[in-house]
Design an enzyme around this catalytic site. Structure first.
Site, PDB file in Angstrom:
ATOM      1  N   HIS A   1       0.857  -1.196   0.000  1.00 15.52           N
ATOM      2  CA  HIS A   1       0.000   0.000   0.000  1.00 15.52           C
ATOM      3  C   HIS A   1       0.883   1.232   0.000  1.00 15.52           C
ATOM      4  O   HIS A   1       1.950   1.229   0.612  1.00 15.52           O
ATOM      5  CB  HIS A   1      -0.886  -0.004   1.259  1.00 15.52           C
ATOM      6  CG  HIS A   1      -2.044   0.923   1.150  1.00 15.52           C
ATOM      7  ND1 HIS A   1      -1.957   2.262   1.448  1.00 15.52           N
ATOM      8  CD2 HIS A   1      -3.315   0.713   0.755  1.00 15.52           C
ATOM      9  CE1 HIS A   1      -3.128   2.822   1.247  1.00 15.52           C
ATOM     10  NE2 HIS A   1      -3.969   1.924   0.822  1.00 15.52           N
TER      11      HIS A   1
ATOM     12  N   ASP B   1      -7.789  -5.374   0.257  1.00 18.48           N
ATOM     13  CA  ASP B   1      -8.304  -6.255  -0.794  1.00 18.48           C
ATOM     14  C   ASP B   1      -7.943  -7.720  -0.589  1.00 18.48           C
ATOM     15  O   ASP B   1      -8.470  -8.583  -1.289  1.00 18.48           O
ATOM     16  CB  ASP B   1      -7.757  -5.798  -2.158  1.00 18.48           C
ATOM     17  CG  ASP B   1      -8.344  -4.464  -2.554  1.00 18.48           C
ATOM     18  OD1 ASP B   1      -9.544  -4.288  -2.342  1.00 18.48           O
ATOM     19  OD2 ASP B   1      -7.602  -3.608  -3.045  1.00 18.48           O
TER      20      ASP B   1
END
Ligand code: COA
Length: 379
Positions: A261, A315
């Site tokens: 991320h 996710d």
């Protein structure tokens, strides 16, 4: 940073002052209006969280009851909207149907003057309430099924689950869907939120704003990763194959979907909550093989990727949860959009509340002025 310095992707360049959400990527903290997201996922509802994002404070009892009732009243679509879905190709992606239909929804509602706070609030209600119906209606129509009318005896998550699957969700499944909506409702200045603010800054109406944000979210670098996580887990096949698959991915410099991320350098707090929720769902459904594959992959990846600050993101588990609820893969990103509509609208209200048109600079790399050569003289 000098003002003339170019940062690709505007990395680290503030694009707005905002009071809506805050991320501490080193300590896995995500706060909506000061409240930790994991507390909201556990204690709150999507309706309450949406109010919090839009208004800045938790609602009082009557405020929440009125808000909830107003949303329930605005879920149904004009029959021409349903006709529009019937005219779209059944093979089209649901995100395209959503982007087109949010824009079309604005053509049915006249509260488009964005300097009117009452009209803006009405638009927020209308859009938040309608977006689940838009997604579910396209989904049913493309399958050749009659669209289901929204149920006003169910809350936002319950009605969404019902319209998508045709079955009223059990309390446990409803809670999981509700928590997923809360977890995806807001995430400060990401690409789709920035798109919403840019379009909002032109004083375009909120239907156009949300339509633009849906378009930005549809890109694979933003909203599409949870579908790819499931594809990856299917390729790996089982927990026993995870180590060999991972070692090969590292050797060939492949990316592990659902890991890494831009902001979080530890495990994304939303991934931790989703993992917990997944365990609850599997108590009702059955524990999918993909979950065990994911757990083993996380275990073998941790010593290698963890050291580089690459951990599971939101996710990694969301697709597994949705799949076990019987939701098809191409509806995962529309579910993200249904949730994020709350954050987008909060940013739109904030933007128009102190608006200045976005008009950044560029660093010109093209020709200096030159002479036009007529067509017959060109070599
Ligand atoms: N698997 C393996 N390596 C990864 C990785 C992953 N998922 N994510 C990042 N890396 C590595 C890169 O290969 C790069 O290594 P290098 O320095 O040796 O070249 C380094 O970490 C930095 O990666 P970069 O892509 O520049 O980081 P970023 O902050 O720009 O990217 C993402 C963030 C999310 C785009 C990236 O982590 C990614 O592509 N993840 C997979 C897709 C995904 O899950 N997206 C959903 C995000 S919520």
């Amino acid at each position: 940073m000098s003002l003339a310095e170019y940062r690709p992707g505007l990395a680290d360049v503030p694009a707005a002052e905002s009071a809506i959400s805050d991320i501490d990527g080193k300590n896995a903290r995500l706060l909506y209006r000061g409240f930790p997201v994991e507390v909201l996922a556990r204690e709150s509802t999507f309706e309450e969280t949406a109010w919090l994002l839009l208004k800045g404070e938790l609602p009082r009892q009557k405020e929440l009851a009125d808000f909830d009732a107003q949303l329930r009243q605005r879920r149904a679509l004009h029959f021409r909207m349903t006709d529009m879905f019937k005219a779209l190709p059944a093979t089209g992606h649901p995100m395209d149907a959503l982007q087109a239909s949010v824009a079309a929804l604005g053509m049915f509602h006249s509260t488009r003057e964005v300097s009117d706070p009452a009209g803006n609030w009405e638009s927020c209600l209308r859009i938040l309430a309608s977006v689940p119906t838009l997604v579910a209606t396209f989904h049913r129509v493309r399958l050749g099924l009659e669209p289901l009318a929204p149920r006003d005896d169910l809350d936002h998550a319950g009605n969404l689950g019902y319209m998508l699957t045709g079955k009223e969700p059990s309390p446990a499944v409803r809670k999981v869907l509700d928590a997923c909506l809360i977890l995806h409702a807001e995430h400060q200045m990401n690409a789709s939120t920035f798109a919403a603010r840019v379009v909002g800054s032109t004083l375009a109406d909120p239907y156009r704003v949300i339509s633009a944000a849906v378009g930005a979210l549809a890109g694979p670098l933003h909203g599409g990763a949870n579908e790819e996580v499931l594809d990856m887990l299917e390729v790996i096949g089982s927990a026993a194959n995870a180590r060999a698959w991972f070692e090969n991915a590292v050797a060939t410099k492949g990316k592990i979907m659902g890991f890494g991320h831009r902001v979080y350098k530890v495990k994304d707090p939303r991934a931790t909550v989703l993992q917990d929720l997944a365990e609850h769902v599997f108590a009702e459904t059955s524990r999918p093989r993909s979950y065990d594959t994911a757990l083993e992959l996380e275990k073998v990846a941790l010593p290698v990727l963890g050291a580089k600050g690459i951990h599971p993101n939101v996710d990694f588990f969301s697709g597994i949860v949705y799949q076990s609820l019987g939701i098809p893969k191409d509806i995962f990103t529309p579910l993200f959009a249904i949730a994020r509509t709350a954050g987008w609208l909060a940013h739109w209200l904030e933007q128009v509340g102190g608006n200045r048109l976005f008009r950044p600079e560029q660093i010109y790399k093209g020709y200096a002025e030159r002479k036009y050569v007529s067509l017959d003289e060109r070599a």
